[in-house]
Design a protein around this motif. Structure first.
Motif, mmCIF file in Angstrom:
data_model
loop_
_atom_site.group_PDB
_atom_site.id
_atom_site.type_symbol
_atom_site.label_atom_id
_atom_site.label_comp_id
_atom_site.label_asym_id
_atom_site.label_seq_id
_atom_site.Cartn_x
_atom_site.Cartn_y
_atom_site.Cartn_z
ATOM 1 N N LEU A 24 0.835 -1.195 0.000
ATOM 2 C CA LEU A 24 0.000 0.000 0.000
ATOM 3 C C LEU A 24 0.869 1.244 0.000
ATOM 4 N N LEU A 25 0.547 2.189 -0.872
ATOM 5 C CA LEU A 25 1.226 3.483 -0.928
ATOM 6 C C LEU A 25 0.158 4.546 -0.782
ATOM 7 N N GLU A 26 0.323 5.412 0.201
ATOM 8 C CA GLU A 26 -0.640 6.485 0.434
ATOM 9 C C GLU A 26 0.100 7.815 0.418
ATOM 10 N N VAL A 27 -0.381 8.738 -0.411
ATOM 11 C CA VAL A 27 0.234 10.060 -0.544
ATOM 12 C C VAL A 27 -0.857 11.113 -0.414
ATOM 13 N N THR A 28 -0.642 12.094 0.448
ATOM 14 C CA THR A 28 -1.571 13.203 0.602
ATOM 15 C C THR A 28 -1.289 14.221 -0.499
ATOM 16 N N GLY B 256 3.262 11.080 3.071
ATOM 17 C CA GLY B 256 2.547 9.811 3.103
ATOM 18 C C GLY B 256 3.434 8.697 3.603
ATOM 19 N N HIS B 257 3.049 7.478 3.223
ATOM 20 C CA HIS B 257 3.810 6.311 3.661
ATOM 21 C C HIS B 257 3.482 5.134 2.753
ATOM 22 N N TRP B 258 4.316 4.119 2.824
ATOM 23 C CA TRP B 258 4.016 2.837 2.184
ATOM 24 C C TRP B 258 4.172 1.768 3.238
#
Length: 64
Positions: free
Chosen positions: A4-8, A55-57
């Motif tokens: 999962l990669l989440e970027v604001t 964000g984070h992964w």
């Protein structure tokens, strides 16, 4: 497993050039992943071109 990669997207650099900044993030982390075992629990913060956390992964043990 799931990666999962989440970027604001409302960060200043991402708001100004979203496609360019996301491309840079994906290229950087794509090359950096070789340093990880990619096992459940692995993960790291993701930074924009101005070194601000955006964000984070992470790797999870199951589909979410």
């Amino acid at each position: 497993m799931r990666f999962l990669l989440e970027v604001t997207m409302n960060d200043a650099a991402l708001a100004k050039d979203p496609a360019g900044e996301l491309g840079r993030i994906l290229r950087y982390w794509g090359g950096n992943l070789r340093h990880y075992a990619l096992e459940p629990g692995d993960g790291a913060a993701v930074y924009d071109s101005e070194y601000r956390e955006v964000g984070h992964w992470r790797v999870t043990g199951q589909a979410e």
